[in-house]
Motif scaffolding. Structure first.
Motif, mmCIF file in Angstrom:
data_model
loop_
_atom_site.group_PDB
_atom_site.id
_atom_site.type_symbol
_atom_site.label_atom_id
_atom_site.label_comp_id
_atom_site.label_asym_id
_atom_site.label_seq_id
_atom_site.Cartn_x
_atom_site.Cartn_y
_atom_site.Cartn_z
ATOM 1 N N ALA A 139 24.536 14.607 28.427
ATOM 2 C CA ALA A 139 23.581 15.425 29.175
ATOM 3 C C ALA A 139 23.222 14.788 30.512
ATOM 4 C CB ALA A 139 22.308 15.629 28.359
ATOM 5 N N GLY A 140 23.215 15.609 31.561
ATOM 6 C CA GLY A 140 22.622 15.182 32.823
ATOM 7 C C GLY A 140 23.573 14.802 33.929
ATOM 8 N N ILE A 141 24.858 14.566 33.618
ATOM 9 C CA ILE A 141 25.820 14.153 34.642
ATOM 10 C C ILE A 141 26.514 15.398 35.184
ATOM 11 C CG2 ILE A 141 27.865 12.779 35.149
ATOM 12 C CD1 ILE A 141 27.135 11.000 32.767
ATOM 13 N N GLY A 142 26.520 15.549 36.497
ATOM 14 C CA GLY A 142 27.176 16.690 37.125
ATOM 15 C C GLY A 142 28.347 16.259 37.986
ATOM 16 N N ASN A 143 28.681 17.097 38.940
ATOM 17 C CA ASN A 143 29.856 16.856 39.769
ATOM 18 C C ASN A 143 29.733 15.592 40.610
ATOM 19 O OD1 ASN A 143 32.438 17.594 40.664
ATOM 20 N ND2 ASN A 143 31.617 18.652 42.454
ATOM 21 N N ALA A 144 28.562 15.390 41.195
ATOM 22 C CA ALA A 144 28.389 14.241 42.097
ATOM 23 C C ALA A 144 28.443 12.911 41.353
ATOM 24 C CB ALA A 144 27.068 14.371 42.855
ATOM 25 N N TYR A 145 27.623 12.784 40.319
ATOM 26 C CA TYR A 145 27.550 11.477 39.655
ATOM 27 C C TYR A 145 28.774 11.185 38.793
ATOM 28 C CZ TYR A 145 22.957 10.726 41.555
ATOM 29 O OH TYR A 145 21.917 10.533 42.428
ATOM 30 N N SER A 146 29.501 12.212 38.354
ATOM 31 C CA SER A 146 30.764 11.923 37.663
ATOM 32 C C SER A 146 31.757 11.307 38.646
ATOM 33 C CB SER A 146 31.333 13.187 37.024
ATOM 34 O OG SER A 146 31.532 14.212 37.972
ATOM 35 N N ASP A 147 31.790 11.795 39.892
ATOM 36 C CA ASP A 147 32.634 11.158 40.913
ATOM 37 C C ASP A 147 32.210 9.710 41.145
ATOM 38 O OD1 ASP A 147 34.153 13.414 41.345
ATOM 39 O OD2 ASP A 147 33.156 13.993 43.210
ATOM 40 N N GLU A 148 30.911 9.497 41.248
ATOM 41 C CA GLU A 148 30.399 8.154 41.536
ATOM 42 C C GLU A 148 30.661 7.195 40.373
ATOM 43 O OE1 GLU A 148 28.730 7.269 44.700
ATOM 44 O OE2 GLU A 148 30.005 9.035 44.961
ATOM 45 N N ILE A 149 30.489 7.677 39.158
ATOM 46 C CA ILE A 149 30.719 6.835 37.973
ATOM 47 C C ILE A 149 32.189 6.430 37.878
ATOM 48 C CG2 ILE A 149 30.824 6.931 35.444
ATOM 49 C CD1 ILE A 149 28.190 8.624 35.640
ATOM 50 N N LEU A 150 33.083 7.389 38.067
ATOM 51 C CA LEU A 150 34.507 7.088 37.957
ATOM 52 C C LEU A 150 34.968 6.151 39.070
ATOM 53 C CD1 LEU A 150 35.719 10.620 36.876
ATOM 54 C CD2 LEU A 150 35.809 8.531 35.499
ATOM 55 N N HIS A 151 34.385 6.273 40.244
ATOM 56 C CA HIS A 151 34.707 5.339 41.326
ATOM 57 C C HIS A 151 34.224 3.936 40.977
ATOM 58 C CE1 HIS A 151 33.848 3.325 45.276
ATOM 59 N NE2 HIS A 151 35.109 3.687 45.468
ATOM 60 N N GLN B 130 40.455 15.428 30.335
ATOM 61 C CA GLN B 130 40.292 14.552 31.493
ATOM 62 C C GLN B 130 38.870 13.998 31.571
ATOM 63 O OE1 GLN B 130 41.432 17.240 34.599
ATOM 64 N NE2 GLN B 130 43.620 17.032 34.206
ATOM 65 N N LEU B 131 38.770 12.723 31.959
ATOM 66 C CA LEU B 131 37.468 12.059 32.009
ATOM 67 C C LEU B 131 36.448 12.817 32.856
ATOM 68 C CD1 LEU B 131 38.131 8.215 32.320
ATOM 69 C CD2 LEU B 131 37.032 9.431 30.431
ATOM 70 N N LYS B 132 36.878 13.336 33.984
ATOM 71 C CA LYS B 132 35.959 14.048 34.867
ATOM 72 C C LYS B 132 35.266 15.189 34.119
ATOM 73 C CE LYS B 132 34.344 15.892 38.822
ATOM 74 N NZ LYS B 132 33.373 15.282 39.735
ATOM 75 N N GLY B 133 36.045 15.995 33.400
ATOM 76 C CA GLY B 133 35.486 17.114 32.669
ATOM 77 C C GLY B 133 34.608 16.682 31.514
ATOM 78 N N VAL B 134 34.982 15.602 30.841
ATOM 79 C CA VAL B 134 34.186 15.099 29.717
ATOM 80 C C VAL B 134 32.812 14.641 30.198
ATOM 81 C CG1 VAL B 134 34.019 13.285 27.967
ATOM 82 C CG2 VAL B 134 36.192 14.483 28.326
ATOM 83 N N LEU B 135 32.787 13.913 31.304
ATOM 84 C CA LEU B 135 31.515 13.415 31.830
ATOM 85 C C LEU B 135 30.603 14.558 32.265
ATOM 86 C CD1 LEU B 135 32.661 10.356 33.990
ATOM 87 C CD2 LEU B 135 31.515 10.291 31.770
ATOM 88 N N ARG B 136 31.185 15.629 32.763
ATOM 89 C CA ARG B 136 30.387 16.737 33.296
ATOM 90 C C ARG B 136 29.906 17.701 32.221
ATOM 91 N NH1 ARG B 136 32.672 20.095 38.197
ATOM 92 N NH2 ARG B 136 30.613 20.995 37.864
ATOM 93 N N HIS B 137 30.537 17.722 31.068
ATOM 94 C CA HIS B 137 30.198 18.714 30.058
ATOM 95 C C HIS B 137 28.853 18.381 29.425
ATOM 96 C CE1 HIS B 137 30.435 20.964 26.240
ATOM 97 N NE2 HIS B 137 31.094 21.830 26.986
#
Length: 293
Positions: free
Chosen positions: A179-191, A167-174
């Protein structure tokens, strides 16, 4: 949790305050925060801060070739002290203070300090004292930095292809992937990219890949720009005031006006807009579904 934009701003702020100053004392009050023993913390006394950098979400203070590598985890932060208390801090389970680093201005002789703190009872803050940041396993295993010039659309395409149906969310956060993307900015990027957090990584069309790459660069770039020049004390408020969906459950989406929804997990949650990201279809929240049964 501080993510790439906040850690970058902290590095800039600390660089301005610390470079050229000598470290006169390091007080570790939360011994579980110190993850290394060689070189010892005492090796930092008498060193001069040459630079402050960032590796993903890790801060790197270079003091005469000895590096203090910090990961602030979920509830860690850094506070600047203009004045240093007369007595050194004592270990205490009730205090949020984990480490105090005292520095001296060589021109005036004035002493100042940075306090590295961690709120809450779950202690995950990590401090490494090393000769090379790559001695820290989690730094050595980081993926590419999404704001560097070599993070291209083709690099992102290769990452998504290699991650398959994840899933994209998990890929962005790993962190070993990007490097550097966590829970908050992965939500913001996908939105911003108008994509479901559960969309398979290898399923993107060329247009969707363009949209995701642009969202990564622009969302993080704008956050770094907004944070530029802010002191550490101002960064948390800046981040919270500019979030479109993360931590905004129940509020209207700033793009379409639909309510922001949430999917909860054991120890975290994600937020999204169904109208913007999932064709109007709410995602299943398995934890809530179990409670309702």
């Amino acid at each position: 949790m501080p993510e790439l934009p906040e850690v970058e701003a902290l590095a800039v702020d600390l660089r301005r305050r610390l470079v050229g100053r000598a470290i006169t004392a390091v007080h570790v009050t939360a011994f579980n925060a110190l993850k290394t023993f060689d070189p010892p913390v005492s090796a930092l006394r008498g060193t001069v801060v040459d630079g402050v950098g960032r590796h993903g979400k890790f801060l790197d203070i270079d003091a005469s070739g000895v590096h203090i590598v910090l990961h602030l985890a979920r509830a860690g932060w850094i506070r600047w002290r203009e004045e240093v208390p007369a007595l050194p801090p004592k270990p205490s389970t009730k205090s949020p203070l984990a480490v105090r680093i005292v520095v001296e201005d060589p021109e005036t002789g004035a002493t100042h300090a940075i306090d590295i703190t961690e709120a809450g009872t779950k202690k995950s803050l990590a401090m490494h004292v090393v000769r090379d940041p790559l001695e820290v396993e989690r730094v050595a295993s980081l993926g590419p930095d999404p704001l560097t010039s070599d993070f291209t659309r083709d690099v992102l395409a290769g990452i998504l292809s290699s991650e398959g149906r994840k899933q994209l969310k998990g890929v962005l956060r790993h962190q070993g992937t990007i490097a550097g993307i966590g829970n908050a900015y992965s939500d913001e990027i996908l939105h911003a990219a108008r994509m479901s957090p559960f969309k398979p990584a290898n399923s993107l069309t060329d247009d969707e890949l363009d949209a995701l790459y642009t969202a990564i660069r622009e969302t993080l770039g704008a956050a770094v720009e907004r944070s530029s020049g802010l002191a550490a004390s101002e960064l948390k408020g800046e981040k919270k005031s500019n979030l479109a969906v993360h931590a905004q459950t129940g509020k209207p989406c700033p793009v379409c006006g639909d309510i922001v929804r949430e999917v909860s997990f054991a120890d975290s949650s994600l937020q999204y807009c169904a109208t913007c990201q999932t064709g109007g279809k709410p995602l299943a929240d398995r934890r809530m579904s179990k409670l309702l049964k």
